[in-house]
Design an enzyme around this catalytic site. Structure first.
Site, PDB file in Angstrom:
ATOM      1  N   ASP A  67       0.927  -0.941   0.430  1.00 50.51           N
ATOM      2  CA  ASP A  67      -0.237  -0.218  -0.119  1.00 50.51           C
ATOM      3  C   ASP A  67       0.574   2.155  -0.001  1.00 50.51           C
ATOM      4  OD1 ASP A  67       0.966  -0.417   2.797  1.00 50.51           O
ATOM      5  OD2 ASP A  67      -1.116  -0.033   3.179  1.00 50.51           O
ATOM      6  N   ASP A 106      -1.419  -6.539  -0.320  1.00 55.76           N
ATOM      7  CA  ASP A 106      -1.482  -5.306   1.251  1.00 55.76           C
ATOM      8  C   ASP A 106      -3.013  -5.235   0.685  1.00 55.76           C
ATOM      9  OD1 ASP A 106       0.708  -4.752   2.727  1.00 55.76           O
ATOM     10  OD2 ASP A 106       1.278  -3.051   2.211  1.00 55.76           O
ATOM     11  N   LYS A 147      -1.244  -9.370   3.222  1.00 54.60           N
ATOM     12  CA  LYS A 147      -0.942  -8.963   4.178  1.00 54.60           C
ATOM     13  C   LYS A 147      -1.829  -7.945   4.907  1.00 54.60           C
ATOM     14  CE  LYS A 147       3.290  -6.053   4.252  1.00 54.60           C
ATOM     15  NZ  LYS A 147       2.586  -4.682   4.925  1.00 54.60           N
ATOM     16  N   GLU A 177      -1.587  -5.170   8.745  1.00 50.29           N
ATOM     17  CA  GLU A 177      -0.526  -4.572   9.903  1.00 50.29           C
ATOM     18  C   GLU A 177      -1.207  -4.975  11.506  1.00 50.29           C
ATOM     19  OE1 GLU A 177      -0.450  -0.699   9.103  1.00 50.29           O
ATOM     20  OE2 GLU A 177       1.220  -1.039   7.215  1.00 50.29           O
ATOM     21  N   GLU A 180       8.753  -4.371  10.505  1.00 47.84           N
ATOM     22  CA  GLU A 180       9.597  -2.917  10.209  1.00 47.84           C
ATOM     23  C   GLU A 180       9.740  -1.490  11.392  1.00 47.84           C
ATOM     24  OE1 GLU A 180       7.079  -0.566   7.578  1.00 47.84           O
ATOM     25  OE2 GLU A 180       7.902   0.802   7.638  1.00 47.84           O
TER      26      GLU A 180
HETATM   27  O1  KIV Z   1       3.908  -0.707   1.763  1.00 49.97           O
HETATM   28  C1  KIV Z   1       5.258  -1.328   1.351  1.00 49.97           C
HETATM   29  O2  KIV Z   1       5.327  -1.899   0.502  1.00 49.97           O
HETATM   30  C2  KIV Z   1       5.564  -2.292   2.809  1.00 49.97           C
HETATM   31  C3  KIV Z   1       6.339  -2.775   2.819  1.00 49.97           C
HETATM   32  C4  KIV Z   1       8.001  -1.270   3.192  1.00 49.97           C
HETATM   33  C5  KIV Z   1       6.860  -3.519   3.887  1.00 49.97           C
HETATM   34  O3  KIV Z   1       4.549  -2.777   3.766  1.00 49.97           O
END
Ligand code: KIV
Length: 263
Positions: free
Chosen positions: A46, A85, A115, A117, A180
């Site tokens: 994202d 994401d 993914k 968070e 992160e």
């Molecule tokens: O959105 C993204 O690019 C990320 C990575 C940098 C881990 O979450």
């Protein structure tokens, strides 16, 4: 042709003889290039909200926009595992909504995993997604979607909380996790304590793998660049030089010549 990497095979790389490389990609051309280099994981991050769309943070990008970019990347990649994401707040409105949104990614793109968070507070959602057959990569430490709550993009130093988040994500069934902006000592401890791969970004050299934003790696950045970035090329300079040379040749009439013209 090698088979495309799956989430279980990605997870099984933990403890292997080499570290896992992951990069973001947001479109067909870049994804094809990244995939051809043997990168194991391609993340449709994202971060495209900032890098592609020019927003100040990752909050504005929508579900439809993530699917639009994931579609391009999914069509390009033949080897790497592609993770997408889940944007804010597509998984914060209950487990059913999270499954519906993650399901759209798997149904409408050729990508294989999502993914999200969070650790402890997202454990139920991770478990529900995994139960629905959707591989989940967790994202612990600095969570950019919570930038307003965290008070900025800061290194996260609460060891107990970080360990609890990492272990909650693991127990909920995540196949891997991004760490992160976590101090090296804590990232190392997490990496030793969990059975799934840790993919670091600003989390030191002891993680099982690393991830960076592709624009940062190739030097296509504007403005602030975080300490954890290493640029391996300066494409910004190369593109500026090429465009300026083209402009000058068009202005002077040096381009096109007979070579680029038809009889
Ligand atoms: O959105 C993204 O690019 C990320 C990575 C940098 C881990 O979450």
């Amino acid at each position: 042709m090698p088979e495309q990497l799956t989430a279980p095979r990605f997870a099984a790389m933990k403890g292997g003889d080499r570290k896992i490389s992951v990069l973001t990609a947001y479109d067909y051309t870049m994804a094809k290039l990244v995939d051809s280099c043997g990168i194991e994981g391609i993340l449709v991050g994202d971060s495209l909200s900032m890098v592609v769309q020019g927003h100040q943070n990752t909050l504005p990008v929508s579900m439809d926009e993530m699917i639009y970019h994931a579609g391009m990347v999914g069509r390009a990649v033949e080897n790497a595992l592609v993770i997408v994401d889940l944007p804010f707040p597509s998984y914060h409105l209950g487990r059913h909504k999270a499954i519906e949104n993650a399901g759209r990614i798997l149904k409408q793109t050729r990508c294989q995993a999502v993914k999200l968070e969070g650790g402890v507070e997202q454990a139920d959602t991770i478990a529900a997604l995994v139960q629905a057959g959707i591989p989940v990569m967790a994202h612990v430490g600095l969570r950019p979607q919570s930038v307003h709550q965290l008070g900025g993009y800061r290194v996260q130093r609460d060891r107990q909380q970080l360990l609890a988040d990492a272990q909650a994500a693991e127990h909920a069934g995540a196949f891997a996790m991004v760490l992160e902006c976590v101090p090296t000592a804590i990232a190392t401890e997490i990496t030793q304590k969990v059975s799934i791969p840790t993919i670091g970004i600003g989390a030191g050299p002891e993680c099982d793998g690393q991830v960076l934003v592709i624009n940062d790696v190739v030097g296509l950045t504007s403005g602030y660049v975080p300490k954890f970035v290493k640029a391996y090329a300066d494409l910004g300079k190369t593109i500026t030089e090429a465009v300026t040379a083209y402009r000058d040749e068009v202005r002077s009439g040096a381009f096109p010549t007979k070579e680029q013209s038809y009889e």
